[in-house]
Design an enzyme around this catalytic site. Sequence first.
Site, PDB file in Angstrom:
ATOM      1  N   HIS A   1      -0.359 -31.340 111.300  1.00 25.28           N
ATOM      2  CA  HIS A   1      -1.162 -32.509 111.666  1.00 25.28           C
ATOM      3  C   HIS A   1      -1.764 -32.334 113.056  1.00 25.28           C
ATOM      4  O   HIS A   1      -1.051 -32.033 114.008  1.00 25.28           O
ATOM      5  CB  HIS A   1      -0.297 -33.770 111.635  1.00 25.28           C
ATOM      6  CG  HIS A   1      -0.019 -34.254 110.247  1.00 25.28           C
ATOM      7  ND1 HIS A   1       0.197 -35.575 109.938  1.00 25.28           N
ATOM      8  CD2 HIS A   1       0.048 -33.591 109.070  1.00 25.28           C
ATOM      9  CE1 HIS A   1       0.395 -35.692 108.634  1.00 25.28           C
ATOM     10  NE2 HIS A   1       0.325 -34.500 108.090  1.00 25.28           N
TER      11      HIS A   1
ATOM     12  N   TYR B   1       0.768 -45.426 112.795  1.00 24.98           N
ATOM     13  CA  TYR B   1       1.712 -46.310 113.478  1.00 24.98           C
ATOM     14  C   TYR B   1       1.002 -47.648 113.621  1.00 24.98           C
ATOM     15  O   TYR B   1      -0.009 -47.735 114.321  1.00 24.98           O
ATOM     16  CB  TYR B   1       2.070 -45.768 114.867  1.00 24.98           C
ATOM     17  CG  TYR B   1       2.944 -44.528 114.856  1.00 24.98           C
ATOM     18  CD1 TYR B   1       2.412 -43.264 114.660  1.00 24.98           C
ATOM     19  CD2 TYR B   1       4.328 -44.637 115.068  1.00 24.98           C
ATOM     20  CE1 TYR B   1       3.227 -42.124 114.674  1.00 24.98           C
ATOM     21  CE2 TYR B   1       5.147 -43.505 115.088  1.00 24.98           C
ATOM     22  CZ  TYR B   1       4.590 -42.257 114.882  1.00 24.98           C
ATOM     23  OH  TYR B   1       5.406 -41.140 114.896  1.00 24.98           O
TER      24      TYR B   1
ATOM     25  N   TYR C   1       4.217 -36.381 122.515  1.00 23.05           N
ATOM     26  CA  TYR C   1       4.372 -36.392 121.058  1.00 23.05           C
ATOM     27  C   TYR C   1       4.499 -34.974 120.494  1.00 23.05           C
ATOM     28  O   TYR C   1       5.338 -34.710 119.635  1.00 23.05           O
ATOM     29  CB  TYR C   1       3.191 -37.126 120.416  1.00 23.05           C
ATOM     30  CG  TYR C   1       3.447 -37.563 118.993  1.00 23.05           C
ATOM     31  CD1 TYR C   1       4.099 -38.762 118.714  1.00 23.05           C
ATOM     32  CD2 TYR C   1       3.045 -36.774 117.917  1.00 23.05           C
ATOM     33  CE1 TYR C   1       4.343 -39.157 117.413  1.00 23.05           C
ATOM     34  CE2 TYR C   1       3.281 -37.161 116.616  1.00 23.05           C
ATOM     35  CZ  TYR C   1       3.932 -38.357 116.367  1.00 23.05           C
ATOM     36  OH  TYR C   1       4.183 -38.745 115.075  1.00 23.05           O
TER      37      TYR C   1
ATOM     38  N   LYS D   1      11.754 -37.916 117.692  1.00 23.43           N
ATOM     39  CA  LYS D   1      12.294 -36.903 118.595  1.00 23.43           C
ATOM     40  C   LYS D   1      13.712 -36.418 118.308  1.00 23.43           C
ATOM     41  O   LYS D   1      14.150 -35.421 118.892  1.00 23.43           O
ATOM     42  CB  LYS D   1      12.271 -37.446 120.038  1.00 23.43           C
ATOM     43  CG  LYS D   1      10.889 -37.617 120.607  1.00 23.43           C
ATOM     44  CD  LYS D   1      10.189 -36.279 120.723  1.00 23.43           C
ATOM     45  CE  LYS D   1       8.771 -36.404 121.217  1.00 23.43           C
ATOM     46  NZ  LYS D   1       7.914 -35.322 120.729  1.00 23.43           N
TER      47      LYS D   1
ATOM     48  N   PRO E   1      13.742 -43.851 116.344  1.00 22.56           N
ATOM     49  CA  PRO E   1      12.893 -42.878 115.647  1.00 22.56           C
ATOM     50  C   PRO E   1      11.389 -42.999 115.905  1.00 22.56           C
ATOM     51  O   PRO E   1      10.624 -42.164 115.424  1.00 22.56           O
ATOM     52  CB  PRO E   1      13.199 -43.143 114.168  1.00 22.56           C
ATOM     53  CG  PRO E   1      13.660 -44.547 114.120  1.00 22.56           C
ATOM     54  CD  PRO E   1      14.349 -44.811 115.421  1.00 22.56           C
TER      55      PRO E   1
HETATM   56  C1  PHB Z   1       9.145 -39.495 109.167  1.00 24.23           C
HETATM   57  O1  PHB Z   1       8.247 -38.906 108.533  1.00 24.23           O
HETATM   58  O2  PHB Z   1      10.258 -39.689 108.658  1.00 24.23           O
HETATM   59  C2  PHB Z   1       8.876 -39.988 110.531  1.00 24.23           C
HETATM   60  C3  PHB Z   1       7.676 -39.678 111.151  1.00 24.23           C
HETATM   61  C4  PHB Z   1       7.415 -40.148 112.406  1.00 24.23           C
HETATM   62  C5  PHB Z   1       8.340 -40.945 113.059  1.00 24.23           C
HETATM   63  C6  PHB Z   1       9.547 -41.238 112.452  1.00 24.23           C
HETATM   64  C7  PHB Z   1       9.817 -40.766 111.182  1.00 24.23           C
HETATM   65  O3  PHB Z   1       8.053 -41.435 114.284  1.00 24.23           O
END
Ligand code: PHB
Length: 393
Positions: A74, A203, A387, A299, A295
């Site tokens: 990505h 997000y 990130y 990280k 989460p």
């Molecule tokens: C996930 O794909 O499980 C995932 C992705 C990004 C995050 C948390 C979990 O910030």
Amino acid sequence: MNHRTQVGIVGAGPAGLMLSHLLHLAGIESVVLEARSRQYVEERVRAGLLEQTTVNLLNETGVGERMKRLGLVHHGIELRFGGRGHRIDLSELTGGSTVTIYAQHEVIKDLIAARIAAGGQIVFEAADVSIHDFNGPKPKIRYRIDGTDNELSCDFIAGCDGFHGVCRPSIPNGVLTMYDRIYPFAWLGILAEATPSSDELIYAYHERGFALHSMRSPNITRLYLQCAPDENLADWPDEKIWDELQLRLAAGKDWKLNRGAVIQKGITEMRSFVAEPMQSGTLFLAGDAAHIVPPTGAKGLNLAVADVRVLARALTDYYANSNRELLTKYSETCLRRVWKVQRFSWWMTSMLHRFADDNAFDQRRQLAELDYVTSSRAASQTLAENYVGLPME
Ligand code: PHB
Ligand code: APR
């Protein structure tokens, strides 16, 4: 049975397995003791986003082949709020870095396969693991297999047994200082047989709470929504989850979430936690055994891998040159990264979630922060460099 190794590792999560793999490449022998079965750890659904630094390490150490084939690279993420999506171009803002979607349990499978192919020892279903004498140079790990007692003597113990493991609580009172924050919400997560509704992660900040659109493959979607910390899954039939996700992710837009069969459902608690120092005598803590992040910044796994990279280098220097300096500095070196990652994870969490005691002022402030982050190059770059993963020291 009594046996001996150089480094006794408790826990076959990303931290323990990666450590064992890195030590093997440096010619250092280890034994991994894991409470669960191989099948259990290879199927346990966890997060799935790898930083550029983690991807590089897997590739450089010869365990990146399946990830290169199946991982999804990505180049950006989307922040969605106030009826609009705003893309953060991770690659452009970081000079070409990306993140890779590849499930944690796939990393686990690759590392187990590599250890076993190299003749490495992983003891699964080790019961009643306990650690002893780590205040001196001859620590021991006791455990039971099929009712038989075993003792593993080693030079060092690596406590890679996660937040609920036995290593951290074995350290005598007064040695560690704990720092923590428990958030007044959790995430309800699902894995669904549905084509992802966007090529990138979304997000979403919404007045009803945070939501996240992620994925595992071209036909599996991973989705999360903010819920109460004591939320009961029984109150969330699939249709209700889909409706809520649609509402929050659309964020006022004319946007449609693809639906499909829900194949896994769970609640993830949200906390920030750090134990300092990450060492006591010949016991070294790594990964979730020493720290937890919420989460939102993706990280947890990456930080676990960063710890063991520091630990493997320190142990290598010790065995090759009888030099203890890097071992002495282990905790300090790790904690500098740990606290920066704690800060980032806390910041992402605070910016994107609804807090029950927030008032209208706080909500305006959150929206202003999102607006700033997505409109200022300096602010976007700050998000992006954290990130994709801060550089290793
Ligand atoms: C996930 O794909 O499980 C995932 C992705 C990004 C995050 C948390 C979990 O910030
Ligand atoms: N004895 C032996 N093994 C144990 C014990 C014990 N008493 N307690 C726990 N374990 C094992 C667990 O079964 C697990 O396989 O230790 C392992 C710890 O692995 P993780 O919890 O995955 O922790 P870590 O390797 O530090 O990786 C952190 O994993 O949970 C995610 O979000 C977290 O992504 C982060 C990453």
